[in-house]
Design an enzyme around this catalytic site. Structure first.
Site, PDB file in Angstrom:
ATOM      1  N   ASN A  14       0.838  -1.215   0.000  1.00  0.00           N
ATOM      2  CA  ASN A  14       0.000   0.000   0.000  1.00  0.00           C
ATOM      3  C   ASN A  14       0.868   1.258   0.000  1.00  0.00           C
ATOM      4  O   ASN A  14       0.559   2.230  -0.692  1.00  0.00           O
ATOM      5  CB  ASN A  14      -0.943   0.006   1.206  1.00  0.00           C
ATOM      6  CG  ASN A  14      -2.184  -0.826   0.949  1.00  0.00           C
ATOM      7  OD1 ASN A  14      -3.041  -0.448   0.150  1.00  0.00           O
ATOM      8  ND2 ASN A  14      -2.284  -1.969   1.614  1.00  0.00           N
TER       9      ASN A  14
ATOM     10  N   MET B 211       1.305  -2.250  12.183  1.00  0.00           N
ATOM     11  CA  MET B 211       0.628  -3.225  13.032  1.00  0.00           C
ATOM     12  C   MET B 211       0.838  -2.987  14.528  1.00  0.00           C
ATOM     13  O   MET B 211       0.655  -3.904  15.329  1.00  0.00           O
ATOM     14  CB  MET B 211       1.053  -4.650  12.639  1.00  0.00           C
ATOM     15  CG  MET B 211       0.779  -4.990  11.178  1.00  0.00           C
ATOM     16  SD  MET B 211      -0.943  -4.725  10.638  1.00  0.00           S
ATOM     17  CE  MET B 211      -1.712  -6.213  11.266  1.00  0.00           C
TER      18      MET B 211
ATOM     19  N   ASN C 226      -5.750   5.623   8.098  1.00  0.00           N
ATOM     20  CA  ASN C 226      -5.400   4.207   8.198  1.00  0.00           C
ATOM     21  C   ASN C 226      -6.183   3.436   7.155  1.00  0.00           C
ATOM     22  O   ASN C 226      -7.313   3.802   6.826  1.00  0.00           O
ATOM     23  CB  ASN C 226      -5.764   3.676   9.590  1.00  0.00           C
ATOM     24  CG  ASN C 226      -5.433   2.191   9.749  1.00  0.00           C
ATOM     25  OD1 ASN C 226      -4.355   1.741   9.338  1.00  0.00           O
ATOM     26  ND2 ASN C 226      -6.352   1.419  10.318  1.00  0.00           N
TER      27      ASN C 226
ATOM     28  N   HIS D  71      -7.726  -0.355   6.518  1.00  0.00           N
ATOM     29  CA  HIS D  71      -8.070  -1.561   7.277  1.00  0.00           C
ATOM     30  C   HIS D  71      -8.767  -2.545   6.336  1.00  0.00           C
ATOM     31  O   HIS D  71      -9.661  -2.149   5.589  1.00  0.00           O
ATOM     32  CB  HIS D  71      -8.989  -1.196   8.445  1.00  0.00           C
ATOM     33  CG  HIS D  71      -9.315  -2.369   9.304  1.00  0.00           C
ATOM     34  ND1 HIS D  71      -8.404  -2.912  10.185  1.00  0.00           N
ATOM     35  CD2 HIS D  71     -10.429  -3.127   9.395  1.00  0.00           C
ATOM     36  CE1 HIS D  71      -8.959  -3.957  10.786  1.00  0.00           C
ATOM     37  NE2 HIS D  71     -10.189  -4.107  10.323  1.00  0.00           N
TER      38      HIS D  71
ATOM     39  N   GLU E 243      -7.462  -2.331  -2.162  1.00  0.00           N
ATOM     40  CA  GLU E 243      -6.746  -1.413  -1.257  1.00  0.00           C
ATOM     41  C   GLU E 243      -5.815  -0.512  -2.060  1.00  0.00           C
ATOM     42  O   GLU E 243      -5.711   0.694  -1.799  1.00  0.00           O
ATOM     43  CB  GLU E 243      -5.923  -2.207  -0.224  1.00  0.00           C
ATOM     44  CG  GLU E 243      -6.753  -2.996   0.761  1.00  0.00           C
ATOM     45  CD  GLU E 243      -5.898  -3.657   1.842  1.00  0.00           C
ATOM     46  OE1 GLU E 243      -4.979  -3.010   2.368  1.00  0.00           O
ATOM     47  OE2 GLU E 243      -6.168  -4.837   2.168  1.00  0.00           O
TER      48      GLU E 243
HETATM   49  C1  GAR Z   1      -3.000  -4.581   4.243  1.00  0.00           C
HETATM   50  O1  GAR Z   1      -3.935  -5.552   3.842  1.00  0.00           O
HETATM   51  C2  GAR Z   1      -3.626  -3.644   5.262  1.00  0.00           C
HETATM   52  O2  GAR Z   1      -4.966  -3.356   5.007  1.00  0.00           O
HETATM   53  C3  GAR Z   1      -3.466  -4.437   6.516  1.00  0.00           C
HETATM   54  O3  GAR Z   1      -2.190  -5.011   6.431  1.00  0.00           O
HETATM   55  C4  GAR Z   1      -1.869  -5.227   5.055  1.00  0.00           C
HETATM   56  C5  GAR Z   1      -0.530  -4.596   4.771  1.00  0.00           C
HETATM   57  O4  GAR Z   1      -0.076  -4.908   3.490  1.00  0.00           O
HETATM   58  N1  GAR Z   1      -3.580  -3.591   7.655  1.00  0.00           N
HETATM   59  C6  GAR Z   1      -4.059  -4.001   8.841  1.00  0.00           C
HETATM   60  O5  GAR Z   1      -4.424  -5.145   9.040  1.00  0.00           O
HETATM   61  C7  GAR Z   1      -4.087  -2.922   9.907  1.00  0.00           C
HETATM   62  N2  GAR Z   1      -4.674  -3.427  11.092  1.00  0.00           N
HETATM   63  P1  GAR Z   1       1.062  -4.047   2.807  1.00  0.00           P
HETATM   64  O6  GAR Z   1       2.223  -3.957   3.798  1.00  0.00           O
HETATM   65  O7  GAR Z   1       1.446  -4.844   1.595  1.00  0.00           O
HETATM   66  O8  GAR Z   1       0.504  -2.708   2.481  1.00  0.00           O
END
Ligand code: GAR
Length: 195
Positions: A14, A90, A107, A109, A174
């Site tokens: 992201n 996280m 954020n 989610h 996302e």
């Molecule tokens: C994503 O799916 C995001 O939505 C989630 O972690 C992943 C990170 O992926 N976030 C959460 O669960 C927050 N509580 P990335 O590092 O490839 O962006």
């Protein structure tokens, strides 16, 4: 130009999409990517895109979240961001940290909030027999995965889905949603982006 700092914990896909979109469209400038894990793969990706990085390991601080945040805050404040984006970050942030960025922290989610705050969102959607799943970008308030919704994207749950296949389908959205919300947000428009 608005200055944007991004916090990550892992692969940072992201974050990459946010940086790519800012660099391509020029509506904001990515000034920092910071992580609570020096081994987060996203840090190297950010550096390759020319974005300054910082890593503050949360582990030596144990349960002392405020002490960890005090260290994390140093590179963030030095970068003077207008907006702080959590992108797969996280660690739970204390109300004190959140207050410093009230009204300018976002954020993403991986659920259709208010459904499934917290972890294991995809498995919970499957267990509930939901017909659709998705992701949400929201403003961060002291309550975990709460706060005004700035955008949501929906995907169908398909027969035979596992948490992994569903997560992959949601992640594609996302990557579209977060840059679209950020672009609108830095322009001062808080109308939700619905994909
Ligand atoms: C994503 O799916 C995001 O939505 C989630 O972690 C992943 C990170 O992926 N976030 C959460 O669960 C927050 N509580 P990335 O590092 O490839 O962006």
């Amino acid at each position: 130009m608005k200055r944007v700092a991004i916090l990550i914990s892992g692969g940072g896909s992201n974050m990459v999409r946010l940086v790519e979109d800012m660099q391509a469209q020029g509506y904001a400038s990515p000034v920092l990517v910071a992580s609570n894990d020096a081994a987060a793969a996203g840090l190297e990706k950010a550096a390759r895109m020319g974005v300054p990085t910082a890593a503050i390991d949360h582990r030596p601080f144990g349960k002392d979240r405020a002490a960890f945040e005090a260290e994390l805050l140093k590179p963030i404040l030095a970068a003077q961001p207008d907006v702080l984006c959590l992108a797969g970050f996280m660690r739970v942030l204390t109300p004190g940290f959140v207050a410093q960025f009230a009204g300018r922290m976002l954020n993403i989610h991986p659920s259709l909030l208010p459904k499934y705050p917290g972890l294991h969102t995809h498995q919970r959607a499957l267990d509930a027999g939901d017909a659709e799943a998705g992701c949400t970008v929201h403003e961060v308030t002291p309550v975990l995965d709460d706060g005004p919704i700035l955008g949501q994207a929906r995907v169908p749950v398909e027969a035979g889905d596992t948490a992994d296949t569903l997560a992959a389908r949601v992640l594609v959205m996302e990557h579209r949603l977060y840059p679209a919300v950020l672009r609108r947000y830095v322009a001062g428009d808080r109308a939700p982006v619905l994909l």
